[in-house]
Every structure is written in structure tokens, then in C-alpha cells.
Design a protein around this motif. Sequence first.
Motif, PDB file in Angstrom:
ATOM      1  N   LEU B  15       0.827  -1.205   0.000  1.00  0.00           N
ATOM      2  CA  LEU B  15       0.000   0.000   0.000  1.00  0.00           C
ATOM      3  C   LEU B  15       0.864   1.259   0.000  1.00  0.00           C
ATOM      4  O   LEU B  15       0.547   2.244  -0.657  1.00  0.00           O
ATOM      5  N   TRP B  16       1.937   1.211   0.789  1.00  0.00           N
ATOM      6  CA  TRP B  16       2.872   2.340   0.824  1.00  0.00           C
ATOM      7  C   TRP B  16       4.067   1.953  -0.030  1.00  0.00           C
ATOM      8  O   TRP B  16       4.820   1.035   0.297  1.00  0.00           O
ATOM      9  N   ASP B  70       2.049   8.517  -2.758  1.00  0.00           N
ATOM     10  CA  ASP B  70       1.353   7.389  -2.134  1.00  0.00           C
ATOM     11  C   ASP B  70      -0.116   7.682  -1.846  1.00  0.00           C
ATOM     12  O   ASP B  70      -0.872   6.787  -1.502  1.00  0.00           O
ATOM     13  N   LEU B  71      -0.495   8.951  -1.958  1.00  0.00           N
ATOM     14  CA  LEU B  71      -1.890   9.301  -1.688  1.00  0.00           C
ATOM     15  C   LEU B  71      -2.754   8.906  -2.881  1.00  0.00           C
ATOM     16  O   LEU B  71      -2.391   9.167  -4.026  1.00  0.00           O
ATOM     17  N   LYS B  72      -3.913   8.330  -2.576  1.00  0.00           N
ATOM     18  CA  LYS B  72      -4.814   7.948  -3.667  1.00  0.00           C
ATOM     19  C   LYS B  72      -5.588   9.172  -4.176  1.00  0.00           C
ATOM     20  O   LYS B  72      -6.080   9.180  -5.285  1.00  0.00           O
ATOM     21  N   SER B  73      -5.705  10.199  -3.349  1.00  0.00           N
ATOM     22  CA  SER B  73      -6.327  11.467  -3.768  1.00  0.00           C
ATOM     23  C   SER B  73      -5.381  12.609  -3.409  1.00  0.00           C
ATOM     24  O   SER B  73      -5.659  13.391  -2.489  1.00  0.00           O
ATOM     25  N   LYS B  76      -6.267  16.228  -2.559  1.00  0.00           N
ATOM     26  CA  LYS B  76      -6.896  16.596  -1.276  1.00  0.00           C
ATOM     27  C   LYS B  76      -5.876  16.704  -0.131  1.00  0.00           C
ATOM     28  O   LYS B  76      -6.252  16.891   1.023  1.00  0.00           O
ATOM     29  N   ALA B  77      -4.569  16.596  -0.476  1.00  0.00           N
ATOM     30  CA  ALA B  77      -3.517  16.626   0.555  1.00  0.00           C
ATOM     31  C   ALA B  77      -3.579  17.856   1.468  1.00  0.00           C
ATOM     32  O   ALA B  77      -3.341  17.732   2.678  1.00  0.00           O
ATOM     33  N   LEU B  79      -5.860  19.109   2.916  1.00  0.00           N
ATOM     34  CA  LEU B  79      -6.796  18.886   4.033  1.00  0.00           C
ATOM     35  C   LEU B  79      -6.057  18.511   5.325  1.00  0.00           C
ATOM     36  O   LEU B  79      -6.579  18.694   6.421  1.00  0.00           O
ATOM     37  N   ILE B  80      -4.832  17.985   5.192  1.00  0.00           N
ATOM     38  CA  ILE B  80      -4.051  17.643   6.394  1.00  0.00           C
ATOM     39  C   ILE B  80      -3.788  18.909   7.218  1.00  0.00           C
ATOM     40  O   ILE B  80      -3.754  18.874   8.437  1.00  0.00           O
TER      41      ILE B  80
END
Lengths: 212, 368
Positions: B15-16, B70-73, B76-77, B79-80
Motif C-alpha cells: 500500500l505504501w 502514495d496518496l490515492k487522492s 486533497k492533501a 486537508l491535512i
Amino acid sequence: MNEVSRRGFLGAVSALMMLPAVSAAPHTESGKRYAMLIDVDKCFGCMACVVACAAENNVPLGSFRTWIEQLVKPDGTRIFVPKQCNHCEDPPCVPPCPTGATYKTADGLVLVNDELCIGCGACVKSCPYGARYSNPVKGVADKCTFCDHRLAAGLLPACVEACPTGARVFGPLHEDNELSKIVRSRPVQVLKPHTGAEPQIYYISLPDEVNR
Amino acid sequence: MLEYYFPNEAAEPLLWHPVLFAYTLLVSGADLLILAALAYLSGSLRKVIPLMTMLGIGFFAVVLVGPLADLKSPHKAPLIFTHPHLAPTAANPGISLTAFQATAWLIALILSIIFALLTFSYYSHQASLTSVGLRKSLYQAFSLGVTSAEKYGAVEKVAKAVAVLMLPFLTLWGVYPATLFIMQTWNPAWRSWALLPVTYFADTFVVATALFMLVYFLWRYGSLERDVVTPVLKIHAAGSLSVAALTGLQMAMWWTWSPATAEMVEPLIPLMYVVIGLLLLSFFLSLVAIRYPATIPAVSLVAMAGTFTNKWNIIVNAQLISKTGLAFFEPELGGGWLLETAAPIALGVAVFVLLSILFPLEVRESGK
């Protein structure tokens, strides 16, 4: 004048802070504590629940909101163990979520707000049960929702309705229903109790070998 | 015996991706800044402060670009930062380490930039006197109004306070990925890797010093200064020995815990031997380089090979162990993973090169 300017400035800053805000998930809370009971003795591995769930929730190929594991004992006896999100009382998947997209409702459902989910996979990695996956179509974390959209319409989760032997029993705990009666009267087990997650999927006749 | 086994992790075991590996290398920027801050506070090793600061800021500034792939979206980063899960509520109990570290990154980066500007303030004033055009304006801004050695003396006190403030945030970053693995995942290898945070901390010092020495060697080739090289080599040697020892100790712990644990981590053991071998070699080469500085590139390259191997084992191989601990998946790497991994590091190097054009990489005592 100076005061007004400061207020105006703070207002503008607040407005800017609100810009990226997103709406909350559409889930409506009933104030109940939903749970599920799975009688392993009644499951014969027909996969009707797996198919019903995939069809109901558009689960992508290769991923599962619910799945069935099969245990073959040395004497050849086969035991089928359906698994899914345990909607834990103390869910390990909620704290790691950096944006709070994964959350717990008052009625005990652990859900994902797709609008807030950035798809970092932290929740997928933190679930001890492997119940979560990255949805390649939506780009967010995905999992069983206890079919909350069906609950809102007064229906049972798709997997429960599809089970031909009634191995899955669903309902609110601590109320006068079949689920509560069985949980009170019979010995029940949960998966991986050592995690401290307090799963809300209860099992009858769960073999020890499954609990790894 | 289990059959018809359909875990979600079989669909996507990794996943990562290895880009996380680049990310953890960029974290070494935090350790370079720790070394720079400690050097500034202690008054020793002052000659290395500019290079360490610039290299540290270059890498640390782009550290969050690492996991973006690694983010799927990824869109939208932000938003962190705008919607961080930093306070526990009924709906969102607990605190997200990722959100906490993102905030710590912002604070640490701002402090590091302030630290750099303060320490370079008098230099910037002097540079502004001989520059023209945009460079002159930039240097005038960077001087922060420090136009004399007396004023610089006062600024040094502020810089020391900033250096102290930087340390806790940077230290948190030094152990962050390991802390996340061990505390907020349920990977059986990571959760049983009790020495992971301390190993990670020592490991990032090894990368940081190896990187520093390589850049210093390339920059000052032919005129290496022993009073710069020797202390850094000693730190590097200590770090290499520590990581080798901690890796061996972790293997011993697994073997003594239970046969099931020993069996589960079996796929990790071969590369752990390689890590121990390479880092012990780096340790001995460091001792040789103290006497013969021309061998510095060998120290850096061997150490980097050791830490690369270590990170690959920790991040990629450990992820391939299933949550039951019963299976070891095959890695499925996408075609562009190498480019994806190299890109954030290249960005860090680019920022460093840009900074090195603006600021000197050698010390100017009291602004001289």
C-alpha cells in the motif's frame, strides 16, 4: 475603526479557513448501538453474503467488504468464518486518520467521509482485521458500513438479508431483540480480543485457529 | 489450515510504495538541522553550520512531497493542514500522528528558516553592499537590518533561542516514520520491532552525516579541513555502529520472544545481515577516513548502501508480511516507481543548490 478592522480581518481569516471545509457524511444517527452476530456453525460458505455486499456497495474486483475464510481441520471438517469490519467500540483505524475522515457515529458505526479522505492508507494499515482497502475507483479508503444507507431506509444489511441459513443476525444491542438475547444467553467470541479494539461482530463457535 | 483466503491485503500488499523510502531519506534533513543547531549552541563545529543548515533546509523543506505519490487522492492533501485531526472528539477519538507531524513540520521549517536568516544576517548585509539588482534587494531583505558586528552579537542570542526551539520538533521528525509504524499500524513486523524508533533515529544520523560528507568532499575536493571532517566522521562512525548493533539486537529479541515471531520475521533476516555488514564496514572506513580523508566517498557510499537496504527492508519487505503473520506477499511495483522515488530527492537537491547560490557554505565568524 481600528476595532472594526481587526474584526473584519478576523472574519476574512475565518472565511478563508472555512474555504476547504467539507460537508459531513450523510449518515443519520439513531442513538442505537448496532452490532452483528455470526453463527459459524450455520455458515456453509455459499458466498451469498460476499456477492450481495459487492453488488449492493459496488465493491471493486479483488477487494472485499466481507469475505469468508475456510478452516480445514485435521479430520477434514470444514469450518467457514465470515469476516468484515468489526465496527469496534475503540476502533484502531480512527486515530491515525490525519483529516478525521474516518469517524465513529453515536450508534457505533465506523464510517468514512469520502470528501475528507485523502487516500493515505493509514487506516488500512491500522486495522488489525484487514477489513479496509483502498478503493481504486474512488481514491479513498473503503470498508463495510453495515449498509447504513439501507439502515436509514429500515432495511437490514445486504449480507444479512442474503444469508440463506440465518448465520448472520443484525440489530441494536441492549434492546429486546434476537441479537441481544443470543449475546446474553450464549457464549460468544470476538476476533483478536488482544487488540483491545472491542469488536462489535460477535461469533458463535469461533475456532481458536482463526484468531491470528 | 486456512483456505479460500480473501484478505484485502492480497489485492494490494504494498500500500505504501518505495516512494516512502525516499521520504524517509529526506527526513535526514531534520537530523542535519539538529546537528547544525547543536553545533551552534555548543560553539563547536561552527565551520560546518552553513553547509549543514542549507543541506538540511533543502531536504526538510520538501519532505512532505515524498509521500504525495502514495496518496490515492493527492489533490486533497492540503486537508491535512486545513482539517487536521489533532484533538480527540467523540466521533474522532485519538490524535493522528500524521496530522501532528505535518504541523510539527511547518513549525520546524519556519524556525529553521528563521535560524538560517539570523545566522546569515550579517553576511547578507555585507553581500548586499557588493551586489546589484535583484540579488541586492534579496540580501537587503535577508540582512534583517543587521548592519554591524554589534547588532549581529545581539542576533546570535535570538538565533540560539530559535535553535533550542527547533530541536524538539526536529527530533520528533527524526523518529516519526518509525513511531507511526509501531504505534498506528497493525503490521505484525512493525509492531514487534521494539527498537525501530531508536534504530530509525540513529539511521537518519548515518544518512545525514554520509550526505554531508559526500557534498563537502565534492565541494572542497583537494582542500578538506580535518577539523571539519574528523568530528563528522566520528558522529558517522558512532551512528553506523549503533544501527548495526541495534539491528543485531532486534534479531536476537525476535528469536528469543517466540518461535512464531521468529518464523514471521524470517523474510526480513537476510537483508538485516546485509545491513549489519555494510554499516560495520562503514564504521571501519570512517576510522580509516579520519586518517586518510581521501577515502570519504567510500564511507558515504557504503553507509548509504547500508541505510538504503535497511529502509527497503523496514518499509517494503515488512509491509509484505500479512496481518496474520502467516504469509509473505510478492511485491508488485508499478513501472514508474524508481522515478517516483528519485523525484522528491532531486527536488531536495535542487532546493539545496538554489540556497547554496544565495548563501555561503562555509563559516564567516561574526559575519566576516
